[in-house]
Design a protein around this motif. Structure first.
Motif, PDB file in Angstrom:
ATOM      1  N   GLN A   1      47.899 -25.756 -29.867  1.00 51.75           N
ATOM      2  CA  GLN A   1      49.248 -25.200 -29.839  1.00 51.75           C
ATOM      3  C   GLN A   1      49.301 -23.823 -29.203  1.00 51.75           C
ATOM      4  O   GLN A   1      48.278 -23.201 -28.929  1.00 51.75           O
ATOM      5  CB  GLN A   1      49.787 -25.113 -31.265  1.00 51.75           C
ATOM      6  CG  GLN A   1      48.872 -24.337 -32.210  1.00 51.75           C
ATOM      7  CD  GLN A   1      49.373 -24.365 -33.646  1.00 51.75           C
ATOM      8  OE1 GLN A   1      49.891 -23.366 -34.129  1.00 51.75           O
ATOM      9  NE2 GLN A   1      49.240 -25.494 -34.324  1.00 51.75           N
TER      10      GLN A   1
ATOM     11  N   HIS B   1      52.150 -20.172 -29.157  1.00 49.08           N
ATOM     12  CA  HIS B   1      53.387 -19.560 -29.646  1.00 49.08           C
ATOM     13  C   HIS B   1      53.977 -18.695 -28.543  1.00 49.08           C
ATOM     14  O   HIS B   1      53.232 -18.027 -27.811  1.00 49.08           O
ATOM     15  CB  HIS B   1      53.116 -18.683 -30.864  1.00 49.08           C
ATOM     16  CG  HIS B   1      52.351 -19.377 -31.946  1.00 49.08           C
ATOM     17  ND1 HIS B   1      52.830 -20.474 -32.611  1.00 49.08           N
ATOM     18  CD2 HIS B   1      51.122 -19.138 -32.454  1.00 49.08           C
ATOM     19  CE1 HIS B   1      51.927 -20.870 -33.495  1.00 49.08           C
ATOM     20  NE2 HIS B   1      50.884 -20.086 -33.416  1.00 49.08           N
TER      21      HIS B   1
ATOM     22  N   GLU C   1      49.178 -13.495 -33.587  1.00 53.17           N
ATOM     23  CA  GLU C   1      48.541 -13.668 -34.882  1.00 53.17           C
ATOM     24  C   GLU C   1      47.083 -13.262 -34.847  1.00 53.17           C
ATOM     25  O   GLU C   1      46.505 -13.088 -33.777  1.00 53.17           O
ATOM     26  CB  GLU C   1      48.689 -15.112 -35.366  1.00 53.17           C
ATOM     27  CG  GLU C   1      48.039 -16.145 -34.472  1.00 53.17           C
ATOM     28  CD  GLU C   1      48.475 -17.579 -34.847  1.00 53.17           C
ATOM     29  OE1 GLU C   1      49.608 -17.794 -35.308  1.00 53.17           O
ATOM     30  OE2 GLU C   1      47.648 -18.484 -34.675  1.00 53.17           O
TER      31      GLU C   1
ATOM     32  N   HIS D   1      45.551 -22.278 -28.658  1.00 54.25           N
ATOM     33  CA  HIS D   1      44.588 -22.159 -29.751  1.00 54.25           C
ATOM     34  C   HIS D   1      44.682 -23.330 -30.715  1.00 54.25           C
ATOM     35  O   HIS D   1      45.697 -24.026 -30.766  1.00 54.25           O
ATOM     36  CB  HIS D   1      44.805 -20.848 -30.513  1.00 54.25           C
ATOM     37  CG  HIS D   1      46.158 -20.739 -31.159  1.00 54.25           C
ATOM     38  ND1 HIS D   1      47.278 -20.335 -30.479  1.00 54.25           N
ATOM     39  CD2 HIS D   1      46.580 -21.000 -32.413  1.00 54.25           C
ATOM     40  CE1 HIS D   1      48.311 -20.343 -31.283  1.00 54.25           C
ATOM     41  NE2 HIS D   1      47.928 -20.748 -32.476  1.00 54.25           N
TER      42      HIS D   1
ATOM     43  N   GLU E   1      45.303 -15.771 -42.150  1.00 58.54           N
ATOM     44  CA  GLU E   1      46.057 -15.561 -40.914  1.00 58.54           C
ATOM     45  C   GLU E   1      47.121 -14.498 -41.171  1.00 58.54           C
ATOM     46  O   GLU E   1      47.918 -14.632 -42.095  1.00 58.54           O
ATOM     47  CB  GLU E   1      46.715 -16.875 -40.479  1.00 58.54           C
ATOM     48  CG  GLU E   1      47.522 -16.761 -39.216  1.00 58.54           C
ATOM     49  CD  GLU E   1      48.084 -18.098 -38.763  1.00 58.54           C
ATOM     50  OE1 GLU E   1      47.450 -18.757 -37.929  1.00 58.54           O
ATOM     51  OE2 GLU E   1      49.157 -18.493 -39.257  1.00 58.54           O
TER      52      GLU E   1
HETATM   53 ZN    ZN Z   1      49.036 -20.424 -34.304  1.00 58.65          ZN
END
Ligand code: ZN
Length: 317
Positions: A96, A98, A115, A173, A183
């Motif tokens: 995925q 972001h 993140e 990632h 996270e």
């Molecule tokens: Zn992520």
């Protein structure tokens, strides 16, 4: 100002395991505990307060009535800026990406997501996905997604306990199976999935992919190497800055004895215990800390300390 003990929302995504229950003391009727949202003002899973005057209410409600508890550095953000999770990946997570703030606000009406991952625990030979092996064009990226050859183009990294990954928005990632991470991320739930190992979701259908949006926002090159700042060691603790960016500052401490901490007017402190036992002492209040404990220390609380033998992650804005 009094520290708040937080109770997380639990998510039972299909790839989750049971370590958050067995090792981190998280309670839930759900069978799989994939994620616990340990510091959250996000509508998809709010933290609830377990002690004091606000017991049983959400952290969002508390902060609406006590905005100064966030601290001055939060004023530049329209919404609460961070979301902190524990994630137990029994199976691989989807590959995925972001979007950044500009794209996410324009297209999704929420923040983008940068993140940071701290590897709390992992099995031998565990791997995760972090960027591409080599630079790739948009057409090659699309071709690899459509022809199921993406895994040949992406960069797999072996991990060990204590490793840190900084995942800037736009970095492709995936967390691999056998990894348990903390996270720290921007307060956003916008994810564009490009590969899901052909899995079927709870509704019996393959989970949705978001190929066009992912192609819009993905950085088509290897991720930059991330170097950790220097360790600081005293008789009582080992302190390591893990990440500092415009959204969060994250420090890890291994405490053997006592750590003197301070929440000033600029930011709250969030404490997440990743190992061991201790006690947080603030004024005449004591809070027992066990593995998995999550405590919000309001801005302007001043001096407090943590005693014991434990590893903690401190997040500030
Ligand atoms: Zn992520």
């Amino acid at each position: 100002m009094h520290p708040l003990i937080l109770i997380p929302t639990i998510k039972d995504y299909i790839w989750g395991g049971t370590k958050l229950r067995e090792e981190f003391g998280k309670e839930s009727k759900l069978e799989k505990l994939a994620e616990s949202w340990e510091l959250s003002c996000h509508k998809d899973g709010e933290s609830v307060i377990a002690n004091g005057e606000y017991k049983g209410r959400t952290l969002s409600e508390y902060l609406a009535e006590n905005p100064q508890a966030k601290g001055e550095n939060c004023k530049r953000f329209e919404n609460f800026p961070v979301l902190i999770k524990l994630i137990d990946a029994r199976d691989n997570l989807s590959v995925q990406v972001h979007p950044d703030n500009e794209y996410a606000q324009r297209v999704e009406g929420e923040y983008g997501k940068t993140e940071m991952w701290y590897i709390v625990d992992c099995e031998d030979n565990a791997e995760l996905i972090y960027g591409f092996k080599e630079e790739i064009t948009k057409d090659e990226f699309r071709y690899a997604i459509e022809n199921n050859t993406l895994l040949e183009r992406i960069n797999s990294v072996s991990v060990k306990k204590g490793d840190v990954f900084f995942i800037k928005s736009g970095t492709l990632h995936a967390i691999g199976k056998g990894i348990l991470i903390a996270e720290i991320q921007q307060n956003s739930n916008t994810t564009y999935r490009v590969y899901d190992y052909g899995r079927i979701g709870a509704d019996g259908k393959p989970r949705e992919l978001h190929i066009e949006k992912a192609i819009d926002v993905t950085e088509l090159r290897p991720a930059e190497n991330y170097e950790l700042p220097e360790l600081q060691e005293t008789a009582d603790k080992l302190s390591q800055l893990l990440a500092e960016c415009e959204y969060f500052k994250v420090t890890k401490e291994d405490i053997h004895g006592q750590s003197e901490l301070f929440a000033d007017e600029k930011s709250f402190n969030h404490i997440l215990v990743t190992d061991g036992d201790g006690v947080l002492v603030c004024g005449d209040e004591d809070f027992t800390l066990k593995k998995g404990a999550s405590i919000f220390v309001p801005a302007n609380t001043g001096a407090y300390k943590i005693k014991g033998n434990c590893s903690i992650i401190i997040t500030e804005i």
